[in-house]
Scaffold this active site. Structure first.
Site, PDB file in Angstrom:
ATOM      1  N   GLN A 176       4.167  -4.921   7.343  1.00 33.83           N
ATOM      2  CA  GLN A 176       3.263  -3.994   6.656  1.00 33.83           C
ATOM      3  C   GLN A 176       2.211  -4.872   5.970  1.00 33.83           C
ATOM      4  O   GLN A 176       2.531  -5.930   5.430  1.00 33.83           O
ATOM      5  CB  GLN A 176       4.004  -3.188   5.584  1.00 33.83           C
ATOM      6  CG  GLN A 176       5.068  -2.283   6.111  1.00 33.83           C
ATOM      7  CD  GLN A 176       4.624  -0.844   6.200  1.00 33.83           C
ATOM      8  OE1 GLN A 176       3.657  -0.432   5.599  1.00 33.83           O
ATOM      9  NE2 GLN A 176       5.356  -0.077   6.978  1.00 33.83           N
ATOM     10  N   SER A 211       0.579  -4.706   3.189  1.00 36.65           N
ATOM     11  CA  SER A 211       0.682  -4.952   1.751  1.00 36.65           C
ATOM     12  C   SER A 211       1.959  -5.687   1.352  1.00 36.65           C
ATOM     13  O   SER A 211       2.200  -5.903   0.173  1.00 36.65           O
ATOM     14  CB  SER A 211       0.622  -3.615   1.005  1.00 36.65           C
ATOM     15  OG  SER A 211       1.716  -2.797   1.412  1.00 36.65           O
ATOM     16  N   CYS A 212       2.755  -6.114   2.315  1.00 37.96           N
ATOM     17  CA  CYS A 212       4.063  -6.700   2.029  1.00 37.96           C
ATOM     18  C   CYS A 212       4.013  -8.229   1.996  1.00 37.96           C
ATOM     19  O   CYS A 212       3.740  -8.878   3.008  1.00 37.96           O
ATOM     20  CB  CYS A 212       5.069  -6.222   3.080  1.00 37.96           C
ATOM     21  SG  CYS A 212       6.696  -6.966   2.891  1.00 37.96           S
ATOM     22  N   HIS A 213       4.304  -8.793   0.832  1.00 40.23           N
ATOM     23  CA  HIS A 213       4.318 -10.244   0.659  1.00 40.23           C
ATOM     24  C   HIS A 213       5.348 -10.903   1.585  1.00 40.23           C
ATOM     25  O   HIS A 213       5.063 -11.927   2.220  1.00 40.23           O
ATOM     26  CB  HIS A 213       4.606 -10.594  -0.801  1.00 40.23           C
ATOM     27  CG  HIS A 213       4.763 -12.066  -1.029  1.00 40.23           C
ATOM     28  ND1 HIS A 213       3.706 -12.937  -1.002  1.00 40.23           N
ATOM     29  CD2 HIS A 213       5.874 -12.823  -1.249  1.00 40.23           C
ATOM     30  CE1 HIS A 213       4.151 -14.174  -1.212  1.00 40.23           C
ATOM     31  NE2 HIS A 213       5.458 -14.122  -1.361  1.00 40.23           N
TER      32      HIS A 213
END
Length: 160
Positions: free
Chosen positions: A22, A24-26
């Protein structure tokens, strides 16, 4: 041709690693960087841009131990709303729900033919390094340790 290329050619390209992420996923970014740094070829599917298909999810589920429970993120803001409905929901309906709401999925999800990792863990992700490559690195490390045995010290560079 590198050992990794020879292995891939020998296996007929089987075992391609799939990285589901995703934007926005670090942890997704860290997993991508780790695979790139270690020279591991993979195909990425970003669920923020390209929603998962039922076929994607079935492939992922085929590798899990506990099915849907393994891939759903209880930290998702939508989770409290759907959690009570999930146990009674038919599998195909649950899969369609996850396709429509990919933020309900844990991430990253990394799979090969027979392995899966959900979330990023630096120790566990090493399973995706081909076994012969891991064996070569391990033997090289043992050789370095043997050469340095007389010094009585082991430094971090020796075991990396």
């Amino acid at each position: 041709m590198t050992l990794r290329d020879e292995l891939e050619q020998e296996r007929g390209g089987l075992g391609m690693i799939r990285l589901y992420t995703q934007s926005s996923c670090h942890s997704s970014r860290v997993a991508r960087k780790w695979l790139e740094t270690h020279g591991i070829k993979f195909k990425e599917k970003n669920f923020s841009v390209d929603s998962p298909t039922v076929q994607d999810l079935k492939r992922i589920l085929s590798l899990t131990e506990h099915g849907v429970d393994d891939i759903i993120s209880a930290r998702s803001k939508d989770y409290p709303e759907i959690a009570p409905k999930l146990p009674e929901m038919p599998l195909n309906e649950a899969l369609k729900l996850l396709c429509d709401h990919p933020k309900l999925l844990r991430r990253p999800i990394i799979i090969s033919d027979s392995k899966i990792q959900i979330g990023f863990n630096e120790d566990d992700i090493r399973q995706f390094i081909p076994r012969p490559v891991r064996r070569l690195k391990f033997n090289a490390m043992l050789n370095r340790l043997d050469r340095n045995e007389g010094s009585g010290t082991v430094n971090k560079r020796m075991v990396e």
